[in-house]
Write a protein that holds these residues in place. Structure first.
Motif, PDB file in Angstrom:
ATOM      1  N   LEU A   1    -101.615 -64.088  16.004  1.00 29.00           N
ATOM      2  CA  LEU A   1    -101.439 -63.565  14.651  1.00 29.00           C
ATOM      3  C   LEU A   1    -102.460 -64.160  13.688  1.00 29.00           C
ATOM      4  O   LEU A   1    -102.979 -63.477  12.800  1.00 29.00           O
ATOM      5  N   LYS A   2    -102.741 -65.449  13.856  1.00 30.18           N
ATOM      6  CA  LYS A   2    -103.706 -66.114  12.985  1.00 30.18           C
ATOM      7  C   LYS A   2    -105.095 -65.492  13.159  1.00 30.18           C
ATOM      8  O   LYS A   2    -105.838 -65.291  12.194  1.00 30.18           O
TER       9      LYS A   2
ATOM     10  N   GLN B   1     -98.349 -66.676  20.529  1.00 31.64           N
ATOM     11  CA  GLN B   1     -98.135 -65.588  19.573  1.00 31.64           C
ATOM     12  C   GLN B   1     -98.618 -65.982  18.183  1.00 31.64           C
ATOM     13  O   GLN B   1     -99.241 -65.188  17.462  1.00 31.64           O
ATOM     14  N   THR B   2     -98.340 -67.208  17.773  1.00 36.08           N
ATOM     15  CA  THR B   2     -98.782 -67.696  16.459  1.00 36.08           C
ATOM     16  C   THR B   2    -100.299 -67.688  16.353  1.00 36.08           C
ATOM     17  O   THR B   2    -100.874 -67.260  15.345  1.00 36.08           O
TER      18      THR B   2
ATOM     19  N   THR C   1    -105.839 -62.382  14.244  1.00 35.44           N
ATOM     20  CA  THR C   1    -105.884 -61.021  13.671  1.00 35.44           C
ATOM     21  C   THR C   1    -105.877 -61.051  12.147  1.00 35.44           C
ATOM     22  O   THR C   1    -106.513 -60.223  11.494  1.00 35.44           O
ATOM     23  N   GLU C   2    -105.147 -62.022  11.549  1.00 33.98           N
ATOM     24  CA  GLU C   2    -105.133 -62.156  10.099  1.00 33.98           C
ATOM     25  C   GLU C   2    -106.521 -62.536   9.586  1.00 33.98           C
ATOM     26  O   GLU C   2    -107.000 -62.023   8.565  1.00 33.98           O
TER      27      GLU C   2
END
Length: 435
Positions: free
Chosen positions: A15-16, A11-12, A18-19
């Motif tokens: 997110l990284k 998950q981390t 997509t950021e």
């Protein structure tokens, strides 16, 4: 095995990614259609990474849900099952492959059976049943405790023999059939050519008696024709037997269908190898055939300069003395190698080199390799002047009527052939020393 920690890591990372994609888009022009190729490539790469991680997250969540359900089921079964499920995350991959519990809970059939309950506990009185779950892991493993004892070897039918020498001589000699145990042929032993130019007769006088006992004296002007002389000898080639047998069990013949054919083929090959050895080198003693190299009257040629000059002189003898046109040169592979590797003064291979696709020849005669021909000696000649008569081609017989084989469930497998052989014109062959 998937754990909640690994899920969090996925998950981390998602997110990284997509950021990173968001930051690229903000730095670029607001209209994506005006982005440069590099910006578009970087943005697409980060978005793809995020989508791939999202797919892994979905799979991970599903796996964790299945394991939670399995733990609930294991709790109802008892403590040993709980321990087995809990220990899956600590076992090496190789051992997990062999685990019965992991194969059950990770199977598609088990997941399909749980699907109707959508993660909720299974009602106490509900009927729960899966489709058959294959347990391949029970029969695969690297240790004696991983059900390896159940492994049954697959019979491939492959039997790799030691290999055999190539047989070439029977194809060279003249092969005929006979229905008798002895073959008779006639060979010319001498020939005197007295043909000459003769003058016409100028006298009709009869021959006169000699002064003492002897032949009549012919009138020198009588036009008498010269008399030539031919001498022949009747010879006999006796049929001989080449045979071999091997033992085998009836069980082997019944259980392995290919074994009988294999034995037959091997026996036939043994007979054929011995046949070639007899044709070339049989010494004529006892029941041995007399081979070409041992036949009385064949010519010899000593070594002269090199293998090529020696063979050429042998060809001359076959033509001038044997009165034949030789059709082959038989050599051992060692001598064939000498021919192939020979080079001229410029360092070029004399006979085509390694890329040459044609047949190997020496002085326009085909070179035939035979391991049965002794190294250091070539055999030059017209091989049609050596005749092989087949009395009985190779046959194979199987019987239990040998010694005590009947009561031991064994059989004797016998192969044999009967043949006669003769060199009808010995001078047609020349043994040439190649070294």
């Amino acid at each position: 095995m998937m754990t909640k920690t690994k899920l969090a890591d996925l998950q981390t990372a998602a997110l990284k990614a997509t950021e990173a994609a968001r930051q690229i888009a903000e730095k670029a022009d607001a209209d994506p259609s005006t982005w440069s190729e590099q910006v578009r490539s970087e943005y697409d790469a980060e978005m793809k990474k995020g989508r791939d991680l999202l797919d892994q997250i979905k799979v991970a969540k599903a796996d964790l849900a299945v394991l939670d359900e399995a733990k609930g089921l294991a709790a109802e079964i008892g403590q040993p099952a709980v321990d087995d499920i809990e220990s899956q995350g600590q076992r090496p991959v190789r051992e997990r492959v062999k685990s019965l519990g992991l194969q059950v809970v990770d199977s598609q059939a088990f997941k399909d059976a749980l699907a109707p309950y959508k993660g909720a506990p299974i009602p106490e009185r509900s009927r729960f049943q899966t489709d058959p779950i294959g347990m391949k892991g029970l029969f695969v493993g690297g240790t004696d405790t991983s059900a390896g004892a159940f492994v049954v070897n697959e019979q491939t039918g492959i039997v790799e023999t030691l290999g055999r020498k190539e047989l070439t001589i029977r194809d060279l000699v003249s092969v005929r059939r006979t229905g008798s145990d002895a073959v008779e042929y006639v060979a010319q032993t001498s020939h005197t050519n007295a043909a000459a130019v003769v003058a016409e007769a100028t006298s009709s006088a009869a021959p006169t008696a000699p002064g003492t006992a002897g032949a009549l004296v012919l009138n020198p002007n009588g036009g008498y024709k010269p008399e030539g002389s031919w001498a022949y000898e009747r010879k006999v080639a006796n049929v001989k037997t080449i045979a071999e047998w091997v033992p085998a069990t009836k069980r082997a013949l019944a259980d392995v269908a290919a074994l009988e054919g294999l034995i037959n083929d091997e026996l036939r090959a043994d007979i054929a190898e011995t046949e070639e050895a007899q044709i070339l080198n049989g010494d004529g003693t006892g029941e041995n055939l007399t081979g070409i190299n041992a036949w009385s009257g064949i010519q010899t040629q000593t070594f002269s300069t090199d293998i090529f000059e020696s063979i050429r002189k042998g060809i001359t003898k076959a033509r001038t003395v044997g009165r034949v046109n030789p059709n082959a040169v038989v050599v051992n592979p060692v001598d064939a190698e000498k021919i192939d590797l020979a080079k001229d003064l410029n360092g070029t291979y004399r006979y085509g080199g390694p890329q040459y696709m044609g047949g190997r020849t020496v002085w326009n005669l085909p070179v035939v390799e035979s391991e049965t021909q002794a190294a250091g000696t070539a055999l030059v000649g017209d091989f049609q002047k050596a005749v092989l008569w087949d009395r009985e081609q190779t046959t194979v017989t199987i019987t239990d009527s040998h010694a005590d084989f009947f009561i031991r469930n064994m059989v004797a497998i016998l192969a044999e052939e009967r043949l006669a052989f003769a060199v009808t014109r010995p001078t047609a062959f020349v043994k040439v020393a190649t070294a």
